[in-house]
Design an enzyme around this catalytic site. Sequence first.
Site, short mmCIF file in Angstrom:
data_model
loop_
_atom_site.label_atom_id
_atom_site.label_comp_id
_atom_site.label_asym_id
_atom_site.label_seq_id
_atom_site.Cartn_x
_atom_site.Cartn_y
_atom_site.Cartn_z
N ASP A 22 -0.64 -6.89 5.02
CA ASP A 22 -0.44 -7.14 3.58
C ASP A 22 -0.58 -8.59 3.10
O ASP A 22 -0.08 -9.52 3.75
CB ASP A 22 0.98 -6.75 3.15
CG ASP A 22 1.43 -5.43 3.68
OD1 ASP A 22 0.66 -4.74 4.35
OD2 ASP A 22 2.60 -5.09 3.41
N GLU A 201 6.00 1.53 -0.77
CA GLU A 201 6.03 0.18 -0.23
C GLU A 201 5.42 -0.79 -1.25
O GLU A 201 4.74 -0.37 -2.19
CB GLU A 201 5.18 0.10 1.06
CG GLU A 201 5.67 0.99 2.19
CD GLU A 201 4.86 0.85 3.47
OE1 GLU A 201 5.48 0.85 4.55
OE2 GLU A 201 3.63 0.78 3.42
C1 FRU Z 1 2.97 -2.26 4.22
C2 FRU Z 1 4.12 -2.65 5.14
C3 FRU Z 1 5.29 -3.19 4.33
C4 FRU Z 1 6.00 -4.04 5.34
C5 FRU Z 1 4.86 -4.62 6.13
C6 FRU Z 1 5.17 -4.85 7.58
O1 FRU Z 1 1.73 -2.28 4.83
O2 FRU Z 1 4.50 -1.55 5.93
O3 FRU Z 1 6.08 -2.19 3.75
O4 FRU Z 1 6.79 -5.03 4.74
O5 FRU Z 1 3.78 -3.72 6.01
O6 FRU Z 1 4.15 -5.55 8.21
#
Ligand code: FRU
Length: 497
Positions: A22, A201
């Site tokens: 992300d 998310e």
């Molecule tokens: C989304 C996610 C978020 C989390 C991160 C962990 O892709 O699962 O929810 O904070 O990646 O790397």
Amino acid sequence: PAPTPQYRPAYHFAPAAHWMNDPNGMVYLNGTYHLFFQYYPDGMSWGPMHWGHATSRDLLRWQEQPIALYPDKLGYIFSGSAVVDENNTAGFGKNALVAIFTHHDPEEEKKKTGKHETQSLAYSLDEGKTWTKYAGNPVLKNPGIPDFRDPKVSWNAQARKWIMTLATKDRITFYSSPNLKDWTKESEFGEQVGAHGGVWECPDLFPLTLDKKTYWVLLVNLNPGGPNGGSATQYFVGQFDGKTFRPQTNTTKWADYGPDEYAGVTFANTGNRCLFLGWMSNWDYAQQVPTAPWRSAMTLPRELGLRQVGKELYLTSAPVKEVASMVTSSRIRPLTNFNAGKASAAAQPLTDLAVKGEIDLLQQMQTQWRPQSRLQLRARQLQDMTLVLSNAQGEELLIGFDKKANQYFIDRSKAGPSGFSPKFAARHVAPRLSSAPAADLTLFFDAASVELFADGGLTAMTEIFFPSAPFTSLRLRPTPGLTLDSVEYTWLLTPTK
Ligand code: FRU
């Protein structure tokens, strides 16, 4: 694995090496765009998360910087946001950059208390070069919700408070704070609304104006449960009064219908521009894609707007205007009225050519394929059509429109070896939301990715692909009645790093 420079993007951000997911903490400050990102510097698959860091002056030419945040005794550094604290509400300093992120504690996770994700702060007084974690972390403890993460914080002028939009399993929870340190729960949204094929998310909440009226857009990333499988970004348009979010309708909408845009959120501190950027991959196969020594890139930054279609308000996405800086006029190959082959303002239907079969677009435009390029089509009358990008190995990437289904499509099922994941080779579709007979299609290519923007950005689709040899040919399979006003193929300059 052997390095794969042929898949390395030139104008999309990818780390020099190792795993990325992300985008985090995107913020503009003093002429520089900051992009932080979920990063594992010790491997090419997901692992204990850090915040990597990159900076750019134009959103396209990125410079990787030293890692900003390392895991600590409270856990890994998961996704989150950053703000410029202009009025020093937190007391870290005037104009401090403050990062608000999730601490994910793997030891607590093993105990299954459901309390292993908490929200914490770090601040920088030197424009993101060095960071200090706040001694009072975490600032928001977990009430016992196992998925409790990805805080997106922004200043709300109406409430005169910071608002935190937090993903809490199957809904969004809004919190408010005067100082980024003390948080009060305001409301929840979404348990009964939207797509719920997976966990919610990486949310975002921001205003956009249409015809002088302000609306609030709530982005909610979802994994899995996307329209083409795996992870994707849905959104709601409505009102937010500083406390509660109310959607205008309950229609599920997607910021990008392709499989390869995820965790997309917007930059902070960009004034009237609403700039969105996502991770250009999908949790279904991100850890298997055949790139080395890095894994994953980000999408093009996109400027978001609103448009009304019938009773619904939709987001529009346009590549940021800065992309013009990658184009030189000498590399533009405009082509109008290529049916008749003579200069004429009026476009002719493609009937004659259609019966003869495919049109070699590169030959028509006397140019060659470049891995960094843009193709723009203006159709006066949109009909079934397929663009075929291919190589000497017979691998093909198909991009087009299916009139009967009223869908755009990208088919990568024959675009290269796909043994790395059974979920990769597929044809993906996106609805056409515009009902106008005329259409515009813009495609941005960068080595191993394509981003499609159709109908002024009402439909966006992002897709990655890995041919065994570079593509060299671009042909158009039209159908009778397809009338093109222009086809333009542009070489995009490889930015100097
Ligand atoms: C989304 C996610 C978020 C989390 C991160 C962990 O892709 O699962 O929810 O904070 O990646 O790397």
